[in-house]
Design an enzyme around this catalytic site. Structure first.
Site, PDB file in Angstrom:
ATOM      1  N   HIS A  47       0.855  -1.204   0.000  1.00 28.38           N
ATOM      2  CA  HIS A  47       0.000   0.000   0.000  1.00 28.38           C
ATOM      3  C   HIS A  47       0.888   1.250   0.000  1.00 28.38           C
ATOM      4  O   HIS A  47       1.924   1.284   0.672  1.00 28.38           O
ATOM      5  CB  HIS A  47      -0.928  -0.012   1.218  1.00 28.38           C
ATOM      6  CG  HIS A  47      -2.025   1.011   1.107  1.00 28.38           C
ATOM      7  ND1 HIS A  47      -1.803   2.352   1.324  1.00 28.38           N
ATOM      8  CD2 HIS A  47      -3.324   0.896   0.752  1.00 28.38           C
ATOM      9  CE1 HIS A  47      -2.930   3.013   1.115  1.00 28.38           C
ATOM     10  NE2 HIS A  47      -3.872   2.155   0.769  1.00 28.38           N
ATOM     11  N   GLU A  72      -4.041   1.865  -7.252  1.00 28.84           N
ATOM     12  CA  GLU A  72      -4.505   3.004  -6.463  1.00 28.84           C
ATOM     13  C   GLU A  72      -3.632   4.228  -6.721  1.00 28.84           C
ATOM     14  O   GLU A  72      -2.554   4.356  -6.123  1.00 28.84           O
ATOM     15  CB  GLU A  72      -4.444   2.667  -4.970  1.00 28.84           C
ATOM     16  CG  GLU A  72      -5.256   1.456  -4.584  1.00 28.84           C
ATOM     17  CD  GLU A  72      -5.551   1.458  -3.097  1.00 28.84           C
ATOM     18  OE1 GLU A  72      -6.722   1.570  -2.727  1.00 28.84           O
ATOM     19  OE2 GLU A  72      -4.596   1.376  -2.299  1.00 28.84           O
TER      20      GLU A  72
HETATM   21  P1  PGA Z   1      -9.844   5.916   0.023  1.00 24.89           P
HETATM   22  O1  PGA Z   1      -8.613   4.883   0.305  1.00 24.89           O
HETATM   23  O2  PGA Z   1     -11.002   5.061  -0.447  1.00 24.89           O
HETATM   24  O3  PGA Z   1     -10.085   6.578   1.350  1.00 24.89           O
HETATM   25  O4  PGA Z   1      -9.379   6.841  -1.032  1.00 24.89           O
HETATM   26  C1  PGA Z   1      -8.346   3.838  -0.559  1.00 24.89           C
HETATM   27  C2  PGA Z   1      -7.148   3.047  -0.074  1.00 24.89           C
HETATM   28  O5  PGA Z   1      -6.161   3.635   0.363  1.00 24.89           O
HETATM   29  O6  PGA Z   1      -7.158   1.795  -0.117  1.00 24.89           O
END
Ligand code: PGA
Length: 229
Positions: free
Chosen positions: A88, A157
């Site tokens: 992440h 992401e």
């Molecule tokens: P968010 O986070 O939906 O608050 O943008 C997504 C994540 O970091 O997995």
């Protein structure tokens, strides 16, 4: 579709219990082919049972030992956890995990047969240089990672879309997921400000197999708006 809830450093043991109880009641209405995964904080792990999978947001790649402040396989096994988030951007950027650290973690949990959701994403600076630069960056985040591993999913992401309320556009998600699918033929989740208002258009994108959700996953009402959309 896969719906993954990443609580990050939110919720307590008690509030997670309440959340899961409420969620389970409503999951009776979900499509049977959809999957729900919940990643609570470490202190809230437990042997929960229901139509969902509980995973861990992070762990140290050891069985046990002298690693002050870390949690290894032995602690996860107590709660039958065999799903983990790796890579992440908050761990890479805030906790300074290098690609080498991430790859080591990946290799260890792969060896243990864990289901791995492997996160990749680019900064705004890279996105502004266009898709070619984005792909170059994303592919560098697969260094040392066995992308053919059986229990492997990818979460794309964009860092600039995480927790900012600014979602990537349908065009950006489509072109990035199309390009990623050509390289890694595994379930591909999108993450970054996914919420009730945009789930329908994101879920309709061909190469989006699921979503990884932070903010909108913290309350069952807003998470269920996604799962039951
Ligand atoms: P968010 O986070 O939906 O608050 O943008 C997504 C994540 O970091 O997995």
């Amino acid at each position: 579709m896969i719906y993954a809830a990443n609580f990050k450093t939110n919720h307590t043991r008690k509030s997670t219990e309440n959340y899961i109880e409420d969620l389970q009641r409503h999951l009776l209405n979900k499509n049977s082919e959809d999957r729900v995964l919940i990643f609570p904080p470490l202190t809230a792990l437990d042997n929960y049972e229901g139509d969902f999978t509980v995973g861990v947001q992070n762990a140290y790649p050891v069985n046990n030992g002298a690693f002050t402040g870390e949690v290894g396989l032995e602690q996860l096994a107590e709660f039958n956890i065999n799903t983990i988030l790796i890579g992440h951007s908050e761990r890479r950027d805030i906790l300074n995990e290098s690609q080498e650290d991430v790859a080591k973690k990946f290799a260890f949990f792969k060896e243990q047969g864990f289901e791995i959701i492997y996160c990749i994403g680019e900064s705004l600076e890279v996105r502004e240089q266009g898709l070619e630069a984005v792909m170059e960056h994303l592919l560098s985040q697969f260094e040392g990672i066995d992308t053919t591993y059986e229990h492997f999913m990818v979460a794309y992401e964009p860092i600039w879309a995480i927790g900012t309320g600014r979602t990537a556009s349908v065009e950006e998600i489509t072109s990035t997921h199309d390009a990623l699918k050509k390289v890694v033929n595994k379930p591909l989740l999108y993450g970054g400000s996914v919420k009730g208002a945009n789930i329908a258009e994101i879920a309709a994108i061909e190469n989006v197999d699921g979503v990884l959700v932070g903010g909108a996953s913290l309350k069952t009402e807003t998470f269920l708006e996604l799962v039951l959309h």
